[in-house]
Design a protein around this motif. Structure first.
Motif, PDB file in Angstrom:
ATOM      1  N   ASP B  10       0.884  -1.220   0.163  1.00  0.00           N
ATOM      2  CA  ASP B  10       0.150  -0.048  -0.092  1.00  0.00           C
ATOM      3  C   ASP B  10       0.769   1.399  -0.136  1.00  0.00           C
ATOM      4  OD1 ASP B  10      -2.173  -1.237  -0.104  1.00  0.00           O
ATOM      5  OD2 ASP B  10      -2.567  -1.349   2.171  1.00  0.00           O
ATOM      6  N   GLN B 249      -0.415   6.768   3.818  1.00  0.00           N
ATOM      7  CA  GLN B 249      -0.978   5.254   3.615  1.00  0.00           C
ATOM      8  C   GLN B 249      -0.799   4.594   5.108  1.00  0.00           C
ATOM      9  OE1 GLN B 249      -2.359   5.844   0.778  1.00  0.00           O
ATOM     10  NE2 GLN B 249      -1.695   3.640   0.083  1.00  0.00           N
ATOM     11  N   PHE B 253      -4.315   3.289   7.284  1.00  0.00           N
ATOM     12  CA  PHE B 253      -4.337   1.806   7.640  1.00  0.00           C
ATOM     13  C   PHE B 253      -4.540   1.840   8.966  1.00  0.00           C
ATOM     14  CE2 PHE B 253      -2.558  -2.147   9.402  1.00  0.00           C
ATOM     15  CZ  PHE B 253      -3.341  -2.892   8.501  1.00  0.00           C
ATOM     16  N   THR B 255      -5.685   4.358  11.239  1.00  0.00           N
ATOM     17  CA  THR B 255      -6.733   4.910  11.906  1.00  0.00           C
ATOM     18  C   THR B 255      -7.926   4.880  10.815  1.00  0.00           C
ATOM     19  OG1 THR B 255      -6.099   7.163  10.743  1.00  0.00           O
ATOM     20  CG2 THR B 255      -5.405   6.734  12.848  1.00  0.00           C
ATOM     21  N   THR B 256      -8.364   5.858  10.248  1.00  0.00           N
ATOM     22  CA  THR B 256      -9.490   5.796   8.952  1.00  0.00           C
ATOM     23  C   THR B 256      -8.731   6.859   8.173  1.00  0.00           C
ATOM     24  OG1 THR B 256     -10.802   7.849  10.000  1.00  0.00           O
ATOM     25  CG2 THR B 256     -11.281   5.677  10.842  1.00  0.00           C
ATOM     26  N   PRO B 257      -9.639   6.750   6.864  1.00  0.00           N
ATOM     27  CA  PRO B 257      -9.132   7.542   5.907  1.00  0.00           C
ATOM     28  C   PRO B 257      -9.377   8.977   6.055  1.00  0.00           C
ATOM     29  CG  PRO B 257     -10.742   5.821   4.806  1.00  0.00           C
ATOM     30  CD  PRO B 257     -10.485   5.571   6.644  1.00  0.00           C
ATOM     31  N   VAL B 258     -10.224   9.118   6.862  1.00  0.00           N
ATOM     32  CA  VAL B 258     -10.422  10.742   7.517  1.00  0.00           C
ATOM     33  C   VAL B 258      -9.012  11.187   8.040  1.00  0.00           C
ATOM     34  CG1 VAL B 258     -11.608  12.349   8.420  1.00  0.00           C
ATOM     35  CG2 VAL B 258     -12.819  10.405   7.408  1.00  0.00           C
ATOM     36  N   GLU B 261      -5.969  11.472   5.716  1.00  0.00           N
ATOM     37  CA  GLU B 261      -5.767  12.596   5.044  1.00  0.00           C
ATOM     38  C   GLU B 261      -5.377  13.854   6.138  1.00  0.00           C
ATOM     39  OE1 GLU B 261      -7.568  13.307   1.286  1.00  0.00           O
ATOM     40  OE2 GLU B 261      -6.565  11.386   1.698  1.00  0.00           O
TER      41      GLU B 261
END
Lengths: 412, 288
Positions: B10, B249, B253, B255-258, B261
């Motif tokens: 990833d 990445q 992985f 935490t969360t995609p939020v 970012e």
């Protein structure tokens, strides 16, 4: 002619205003015995345009049909459509224009829940009847507003148990990161738990996420039996691509409350979408005569590039006709008289079947359907006749509290 | 162990996609000091060129690797002749003009192809790592990023064209007195940057939702990478992509995609505060 600075600024401002003027369908004549005016607020540009386009097509079709049958109360119905360009600010602005300047008799519109909550108070304030025709998370309780789309109790409640019976008890939930996704994910968890399952995790994705690699790894690490998705928009389509590219589609199946609302089955490859389960209040593939005629009328008019004719289009069409029934019954376009006429439980036979106004919640009782993607189209598996908006009914009773205007976050 | 390999992949894919989506911008910004706000739309045109070619029956590899960059490169050259050539040295004006250009491209594409999502499916299958699966497309993207960087390095460092390009960017008047036509070099460089964006768009087409507005999702990351990397095209790009791709990445992985970012943007802010001239301004000064 000399051009003073002040004059220049004034002229430029006026020019700018003309450029910014919205697409106006028809003229803006105002007369008591002129046409009945139907306002429409939908996104025809920006990320939500593919969603808004078929809704406007459906409204245009409904208005044409009403006019072809002689109009309402002997008057023609005129459609005034503003393109809100996927911009909440424009929603507020055009909503005021429709209510105050154009003095429309009814407004159909709003796509996302965010846009609805921006314009709903404006129509209450200016006493203009409002129809919201999108499937959403439920809970709007407002006598001035009618909601013709499905809510989770009508669709998610069917989808989750069906998927769990097929695939297993352990679910992983992924959803778009705004109020629709957040609340829908709660409903998904509720129905998973009600059916004796467990939720491995819930992940939310902002609408601009495009790389799902780490999330796909996380999902694999959790080893769920099935994936429940409430992903929204073009960027999120990439999830299904990357999911299929990793070879996971046949390992962990997907059920979704949003997949296929625009045209995902047609644009994704067969291998990426076959087997995905969905549940909505309408599918373009329904083969009842009313549905076939409805889809044909829209596609004949707008050609091959018409986006998928989903529940959003069907509910918009049914919404306009329900309002027309209300006007006929009331014998007037007066807001209160039409509301009272609709509250007698008026119904309309639309492309999805019979749609009945529920007087207590101002939502509708309607058929919902469960379908599976096969060969890049939906195959309708099951029909659930006359589903009531039970989620909103749990919190909302407009007969007892006619002055309520709350958007309830249903406690689940 | 397996999960470590998967997460490692990833990270590699995150770095590779940052390199790809930022390379064209790095060339145009790093060499020509033009802030190209239509960069995302160049990516989108590359993706559309790929999707349309594939649906017209062209082999997908040919569409991604040849048609997309050539087409967008030509578009870039036309844009340079009609718009950008009047804006050299006018930073703010160039931003406004390219922003307008991006709106025109999005509007035009919407008018012609509609607002619906199109796409092609990934041409490579998946592979198994222990209990996990991943896409073969990931290592392929990494390979393409590596090849692209090598090619940029080779051309800039070892060819006469690269030498001339660097000379013109450093001192156009001096280069002109030595018999080089700076206008032509600018046009070629802009075209090359656009072609690299087109290539990236083509390569992203199978793993992205291709819509006219898709550029918006990539442009912020591309800018952060280029600004974080600083003026050195190659080393700045590679170091910033490596850093930001890794952070993004791993954070996504864990935490969360939020938060992935959010953490990425915080890291970028801290980096710019500590190294205002970017990573290469500090560590790779004067290098390519």
């Amino acid at each position: 002619m000399t051009l003073s600075r002040r004059k220049f600024i004034r002229n430029t401002a006026a020019g700018g205003a003309t450029l910014a003027a919205p697409a106006l369908i028809g003229s803006v004549a105002r007369a008591q015995d002129g046409p009945i005016k139907l306002g429409s607020l939908h996104d025809l540009a920006g990320p939500l345009a593919a969603t808004g386009e078929p809704m406007v097509y459906a409204i245009m079709l409904a208005v044409e049909e009403i006019n072809a049958a002689g109009g309402l109360l002997g008057r023609e119905v005129e459609l005034i459509n503003y393109d809100t360009q996927s911009n909440i600010q424009l929603y507020s602005q055009f909503a005021q224009q429709l209510a105050v300047r154009d003095r429309v008799d009814v407004i159909h519109g709003g796509i996302t829940s965010a846009s609805r909550e921006a314009i709903r108070p404006i129509f209450s304030r200016f006493r203009t009847l409002y129809f919201y025709n999108t499937l959403y998370e439920g809970g709007v309780c407002d006598r001035n507003t009618f909601n013709t789309g499905t809510t989770p109790a009508q669709t998610v409640e069917k989808l989750v148990p069906h998927a769990m019976n097929l695939w297993g008890k352990k679910a992983y939930i992924i959803a778009a990161d705004y109020n629709y996704g957040q609340i829908t994910a709660k409903w998904m968890r509720k129905y998973v738990e009600d059916n004796g399952g467990e939720v491995a995790s819930i992940d939310f994705f902002p609408l601009d996420v495009t790389n799902f690699g780490p999330s796909i790894s996380r999902i694999q690490a959790a080893e769920p039996d099935l994936l429940l998705s409430a992903m929204v928009g073009g960027n999120h389509t990439a999830f299904y691509r990357q999911w299929a590219a990793a070879g996971l589609k046949d390992e962990i199946p997907i059920a979704s409350t949003t997949f296929g609302l625009v045209n995902e089955p047609a644009t994704l490859e067969d291998a990426e979408s076959t087997g995905v389960l969905g549940s909505y209040g309408y599918f373009e593939e329904l083969d009842t005569p009313a549905s076939v005629a409805f889809v044909k009328a829209i596609k004949d008019r707008h050609g091959a590039q018409t986006p998928y004719v989903s529940e959003l289009a069907a509910a918009s069409y049914e919404g306009v006709h329900l309002w027309a029934e209300g006007v006929r019954q009331a014998g007037s376009v007066d807001r209160m008289e039409v509301i009272e006429a609709l509250e007698t439980g008026l119904s309309f036979e639309g492309p999805s079947g019979k749609v009945v106004v529920d007087p207590k919640t101002h939502h509708v009782t309607r058929n919902t359907f469960l379908a599976e993607v096969e060969n890049r189209a939906w195959k309708v598996l099951e029909t659930f006749e006359q589903q009531q908006p039970l989620d909103t009914a749990a919190v909302c009773d407009l007969e007892a509290n006619p002055n309520d205007t709350t958007h309830y976050i249903i406690d689940i | 162990m397996d999960i470590a390999i998967i997460v490692g992949l990833d990270v590699v894919s995150g770095i590779a996609s940052l390199v790809l989506i930022s390379a064209g911008l790095a060339v145009i910004f790093g060499m020509m000091k033009i802030i190209n706000l239509a960069h995302g739309e160049f990516l989108m045109l590359g993706a559309y060129a790929t999707v349309l070619s594939v649906s017209a029956g062209v082999n997908i590899w040919f569409a991604m690797l040849v048609i997309a960059p050539v087409f967008v490169g030509l578009v870039g050259m036309i844009v340079e002749r009609c718009l950008i050539q009047f804006l050299y040295g006018r930073l703010v004006d160039s931003m406004l003009a390219t922003w307008g250009l991006s709106l025109v491209i999005v509007g035009g594409t919407t008018m012609i192809f509609g607002n619906t999502i199109v796409g092609v499916s990934s041409p490579l299958g998946g592979f198994q790592v222990g209990a996990y699966q991943s896409s073969l497309y990931t290592p392929f993207l990494a390979l393409m990023a590596l090849l692209l960087m090598t090619a940029v390095f080779g051309v800039m460092r070892f060819t006469r064209a690269g030498l001339i390009a660097r000379a013109v960017m450093q001192n156009p008047d001096m280069a002109a007195t030595l018999g080089v036509n700076p206008a032509r070099v600018y046009m070629a460089t802009f075209g090359l940057g656009a072609a690299m964006s087109g290539l990236a768009g083509g390569l992203l087409a199978p793993i992205a939702g291709v819509v006219p507005t898709m550029g918006a999702a990539f442009i912020a990351k591309a800018f952060i990478t280029v600004v974080g990397g600083g003026t050195s095209i190659l080393w700045g790009l590679i170091s910033a992509s490596g850093l930001f791709g890794f952070i993004n990445q791993i954070a996504a992985f864990l935490t969360t995609p939020v938060f992935g970012e959010v953490i990425l943007f915080i890291a970028a802010i801290i980096l710019i505060r500590l190294l205002p001239t970017g990573i290469s301004g500090r560590f790779f000064k004067g290098r390519l």
